[in-house]
Design a protein around this motif. Structure first.
Motif, short mmCIF file in Angstrom:
data_model
loop_
_atom_site.label_atom_id
_atom_site.label_comp_id
_atom_site.label_asym_id
_atom_site.label_seq_id
_atom_site.Cartn_x
_atom_site.Cartn_y
_atom_site.Cartn_z
N LEU A 5 -6.81 3.39 -1.68
CA LEU A 5 -7.66 4.37 -2.38
C LEU A 5 -6.86 5.22 -3.35
N GLY A 6 -5.65 5.64 -2.93
CA GLY A 6 -4.84 6.53 -3.77
C GLY A 6 -5.65 7.76 -4.15
N ASN A 7 -5.66 8.07 -5.44
CA ASN A 7 -6.45 9.23 -5.86
C ASN A 7 -7.88 8.85 -6.22
N GLY A 8 -8.25 7.60 -5.94
CA GLY A 8 -9.65 7.19 -6.11
C GLY A 8 -10.01 6.75 -7.52
N ARG A 9 -9.00 6.59 -8.36
CA ARG A 9 -9.28 6.26 -9.76
C ARG A 9 -9.99 4.90 -9.88
N THR A 10 -9.43 3.87 -9.24
CA THR A 10 -10.07 2.55 -9.38
C THR A 10 -11.33 2.45 -8.52
N TYR A 11 -11.38 3.22 -7.44
CA TYR A 11 -12.63 3.25 -6.65
C TYR A 11 -13.75 3.82 -7.53
N PHE B 125 -10.02 0.49 2.08
CA PHE B 125 -8.97 0.50 3.11
C PHE B 125 -7.87 1.46 2.66
N GLU B 126 -7.53 2.40 3.54
CA GLU B 126 -6.50 3.40 3.19
C GLU B 126 -5.94 3.99 4.48
N ARG B 127 -4.63 4.23 4.49
CA ARG B 127 -4.04 4.80 5.71
C ARG B 127 -3.87 6.31 5.61
N ASN C 151 -3.61 1.26 8.91
CA ASN C 151 -2.77 0.30 8.21
C ASN C 151 -3.61 -0.90 7.79
N VAL C 152 -3.56 -1.22 6.51
CA VAL C 152 -4.46 -2.25 5.98
C VAL C 152 -4.28 -3.59 6.68
N GLU C 153 -3.06 -3.92 7.08
CA GLU C 153 -2.86 -5.23 7.71
C GLU C 153 -3.59 -5.29 9.05
N ILE D 163 -6.76 -5.31 -4.82
CA ILE D 163 -5.58 -4.89 -4.07
C ILE D 163 -4.72 -4.01 -4.97
N ASP D 164 -4.52 -2.78 -4.56
CA ASP D 164 -3.59 -1.89 -5.29
C ASP D 164 -2.91 -1.01 -4.26
N LEU D 165 -1.98 -1.64 -3.52
CA LEU D 165 -1.34 -0.93 -2.42
C LEU D 165 0.02 -0.38 -2.82
N GLY D 166 0.39 -0.62 -4.07
CA GLY D 166 1.57 -0.04 -4.69
C GLY D 166 2.83 -0.02 -3.85
#
Ligand code: SAM
Length: 168
Positions: free
Chosen positions: A27-33, A48-50, A69-71, A90-93
């Motif tokens: 998710l990060g800061n939600g930009r791509t969401y 999916f986000e931890r 954890n996504v896995e 997928i953008d888990l950086g």
């Protein structure tokens, strides 16, 4: 990031006639969401986000947020998700090259059982699942910057999806 947006724009069109949910990995800061929900307002988007840190306006509703954890979460996701996914992003950086390689080797096989036949995967990492056929990115995206795959359309998943994971 423009490459990411261009790939997602392309993917949203590519799945327009394909039923299924959307998976956002990271998710990060939600930009791509935010971008995905603008592109695909009628789709359910599972995220999916931890470690949720996004702005409140860019958070998915609780029932669409898969925390952990996504896995681990992908392993059991087939039991909880309502349908197969038409699109996954997928953008888990990760900036560490070794971690990146081993992560890429694990994440594709975990995602594969959740993807519908012909579904699209847009990824910041190169994946190595045989059934994911690489597709060109839009022309303005520098090669190797982002990756697009289509789950082999001949590949119909049935039965226990976990048993069908490809671990090459
Ligand atoms: N796509 C997002 C955007 O455009 O705002 C950016 C995502 S950010 C680069 C990567 C996210 O993946 C981070 O929020 C991080 O917490 C999450 N992440 C990385 N590894 C993870 C893992 N193993 N399990 C769950 N989340 C993970």
């Amino acid at each position: 990031m423009q490459a990411q947006r261009d790939c997602l724009n392309w993917a949203a069109q590519a799945v327009s006639s394909l039923p299924g949910i959307v998976l956002e990995l990271g998710l990060g800061n939600g930009r791509t969401y935010d971008h995905l929900r603008e592109l695909l307002p009628d789709r359910d988007i599972y995220v999916f986000e931890r470690d949720v840190r996004g702005h409140a306006n860019s958070l998915p509703p609780e029932k669409f947020l898969i925390l952990g954890n996504v896995e681990e979460m992908l392993l059991s996701a087939a039991d909880h998700l309502p349908s197969m996914a038409a699109l996954a992003h997928i953008d888990l950086g990760t900036s560490d090259a070794d971690a990146y390689k081993s992560f890429a080797g694990r994440i594709g096989p975990l995602l594969y059982p959740l993807m519908t036949s012909g579904g699209i995967i847009v990824s910041n990492i190169a994946l190595t699942v045989n059934e994911f056929i690489q597709n060109a990115c839009p022309p303005n995206v520098k090669p190797g910057r982002y990756f697009i795959y289509r789950n082999n359309p001949k590949n119909q998943i049935s039965g226990n999806r976990h048993e069908m994971m490809n671990t090459d």
